[in-house]
Design a protein around this motif. Structure first.
Motif, PDB file in Angstrom:
ATOM      1  N   VAL A 162      -3.944  -1.945  27.400  1.00 49.77           N
ATOM      2  CA  VAL A 162      -3.623  -2.496  28.720  1.00 49.77           C
ATOM      3  C   VAL A 162      -3.561  -4.020  28.666  1.00 49.77           C
ATOM      4  N   SER A 189      -5.530   2.427  27.013  1.00 50.84           N
ATOM      5  CA  SER A 189      -5.029   3.516  27.841  1.00 50.84           C
ATOM      6  C   SER A 189      -4.770   4.686  26.910  1.00 50.84           C
ATOM      7  N   SER A 237      -7.347  -1.207  35.619  1.00 51.36           N
ATOM      8  CA  SER A 237      -6.156  -1.290  34.790  1.00 51.36           C
ATOM      9  C   SER A 237      -4.928  -0.656  35.423  1.00 51.36           C
ATOM     10  N   TYR A 238      -5.119   0.342  36.271  1.00 53.20           N
ATOM     11  CA  TYR A 238      -3.984   1.112  36.775  1.00 53.20           C
ATOM     12  C   TYR A 238      -3.646   0.768  38.215  1.00 53.20           C
ATOM     13  N   THR A 239      -2.339   0.764  38.485  1.00 50.36           N
ATOM     14  CA  THR A 239      -1.809   0.556  39.830  1.00 50.36           C
ATOM     15  C   THR A 239      -1.237   1.867  40.326  1.00 50.36           C
ATOM     16  N   THR A 277       0.764   0.967  34.426  1.00 53.09           N
ATOM     17  CA  THR A 277       0.111  -0.256  33.957  1.00 53.09           C
ATOM     18  C   THR A 277       1.000  -0.935  32.922  1.00 53.09           C
TER      19      THR A 277
END
Length: 483
Positions: free
Chosen positions: A272, A279, A347-349, A403
């Protein structure tokens, strides 16, 4: 692994020293000296302890155990285990060997691949039965080019948990002593046989030993060696342990050891960007895919995270974007410590539609949406998609997650050639006296470059060679049969 824990590369490549026993005085003696407290060294120590009542000394240069094993998923591939049979999987070592060799176009040493595959089930059963190590068969996803379920994973599918259990067994075994913050500085040789080492951080001692096992890992942390042997990945993020400075390989070279596959390495395509978290590639193998800033696919993700790493590095800015959906998110949450850590680090959207996700991530919204539709259509039709991928796909549906990721160098796969007992071989084919190697210090089974790496090859050589070396070293000291 959080970004603050990423390894640091050294540019030091000072000449490796092997000193003559005539020029030093022994300060202390042991029976088996193991340089390195990662997966190779810890397994070697346990294996040796079963074969001799003599003292086994493990020297770790840092203040923590684990090396690259602790940074991995800890998943150990093996064929023909009882865990597989209980799950209805009938696999032979030849099946596993075929997968490894086909992945590297038969460039690896076939006899060694077959040997390690044959030993793999014994390694798993030994860890579970003799040392009560927690391992479970992974039967919910397969890495690229694995023809069946063969990964045996620790709790959390996290190498740190595997190292923690191995470390506990080391601490409770009476004839093993473990010293942290104690780097090996030099090897000591009597003629062409190794008889000890010089070790210590601020104060050094000469340690005499009947057998020496090099478990110092590879050279991915040594910038000059990476530039020399693996130049195409030299500018990528380094994601491995900072102890991987090529010490063991250079010592072996000074002893006229044969060296092979120095251009081989394991990369990773989905680290990431920003947080430095890994990830897990299970995101991809459950149906996720990658695009570049133009929203375009650029490589077949099914060829594996190592081969794909260079493709990611080659994208504009060295950045790609990982796209997946809520089904994948919910499936992985709580199953992979790496995934959970990435979530905790933000880390994630997430977004209700692909266009808004792409806009937030920084890739072209319209083209990313078109790429998603083309991917889903290929899945529905059962046809290869735009990059030729046909495996491990699943139609993705809103809401979406994503991400930004970068390609990284994890560890190298070239090193000292060893025999079936993990004894280091000289250029004339004979063993270097009393010297063994495993893990990244030994030549791997991935052929050349990054594309030949099959998931699990690193731990196959780390733990496989570790056990073989420890068994043989302990038995040799006692003068008993290694079988």
């Amino acid at each position: 692994m959080a970004g603050s824990e990423l390894g640091e590369r050294t540019i030091d490549e000072s000449p490796p020293e092997v000193v003559s026993s005539d020029d030093v005085s022994i300060d202390v003696e042991t029976d088996v000296l193991i340089a390195g407290g990662g997966g190779t060294g810890l397994v070697a120590a346990l294996a040796a302890a079963e074969r001799t009542d003599g003292t086994i000394t493990v020297l770790e240069k840092s203040d923590r155990l684990g090396g690259n094993t602790s940074l991995s998923t800890g998943m150990i591939p093996a064929a023909g285990t009882r865990l597989q049979r209980e799950a209805g999987i009938e696999e032979t070592p030849a099946d596993m060997a075929r997968d490894i060799l086909e992945k590297n176009d038969y460039q690896a040493d076939e006899a060694m691949v077959e040997h390690l595959c044959a030993e793999s089930k014994h390694l798993i059963h030994w860890l579970i039965d003799e040392w009560d190590i927690t391992l479970n068969l992974v039967d919910d996803f397969r890495y690229p080019r694995h023809s069946t379920y063969r990964m045996h994973a620790p709790a959390g599918r996290n190498g740190e948990n595997l190292i923690a259990e191995l470390g506990e067994r080391i601490e409770s075994t009476p004839n093993i002593e473990l010293l942290r913050n104690t780097p090996v500085r030099k090897l000591v040789a009597d003629g062409d046989a190794v008889v000890g080492a010089v070790a210590g951080e601020t104060h050094t001692e000469v340690i005499g030993a009947k057998k020496v096992i090099l478990a110092t890992d590879g050279f991915a942390g040594n910038r000059r060696m990476v530039e020399q042997h693996c130049g195409e990945i030299s500018e990528a993020l380094y994601f491995g342990s900072d102890g991987n400075t090529g010490d063991g390989i250079r010592w072996g070279s000074a002893l006229d050891a044969e060296i092979a596959y120095m251009d081989a390495y394991q990369g990773h395509a989905t680290v990431v960007h920003g947080t430095g978290a890994l990830s897990t590639y299970a995101v991809i193998m459950n149906g996720g895919f990658l695009v570049n800033e133009d929203g375009e696919r650029f490589g077949n993700e099914a060829k594996g995270y190592s081969a794909l790493a260079h493709d990611v590095v080659a994208q504009p800015g060295g950045i790609a974007y990982e796209i997946f959906d809520q089904r994948i998110y919910e499936k992985l949450e709580g199953e992979f410590d790496d995934f959970d850590e990435a979530v905790e680090l933000g880390s994630y959207t997430s977004a209700p539609n692909i266009e808004s996700l792409a806009e937030t991530l920084g890739c072209d919204p319209e083209d990313t949406a078109s790429t998603l539709e083309a991917y889903n259509e290929a899945v529905r039709e059962g046809e290869p998609d735009s990059v030729g991928r046909l495996d491990s796909r699943h139609e993705l549906e809103a809401p979406f997650y994503g991400t930004a990721v970068v390609g990284a160098l994890f560890h190298t796969q070239g090193g000292l050639e060893v025999d079936e007992h993990a004894r280091v071989r000289k250029t004339d084919g004979t063993p270097v006296g009393n010297l063994y190697a495993g893990g990244g210090t030994a030549a791997g089974i991935s052929g050349h470059g990054p594309g030949g790496y099959l998931s699990g090859n690193g731990l196959t050589t780390a733990l496989g060679f570790g056990r073989l070396a420890g068994r043989h070293a302990g038995a040799a000291i006692e003068g008993t049969d290694v079988s």
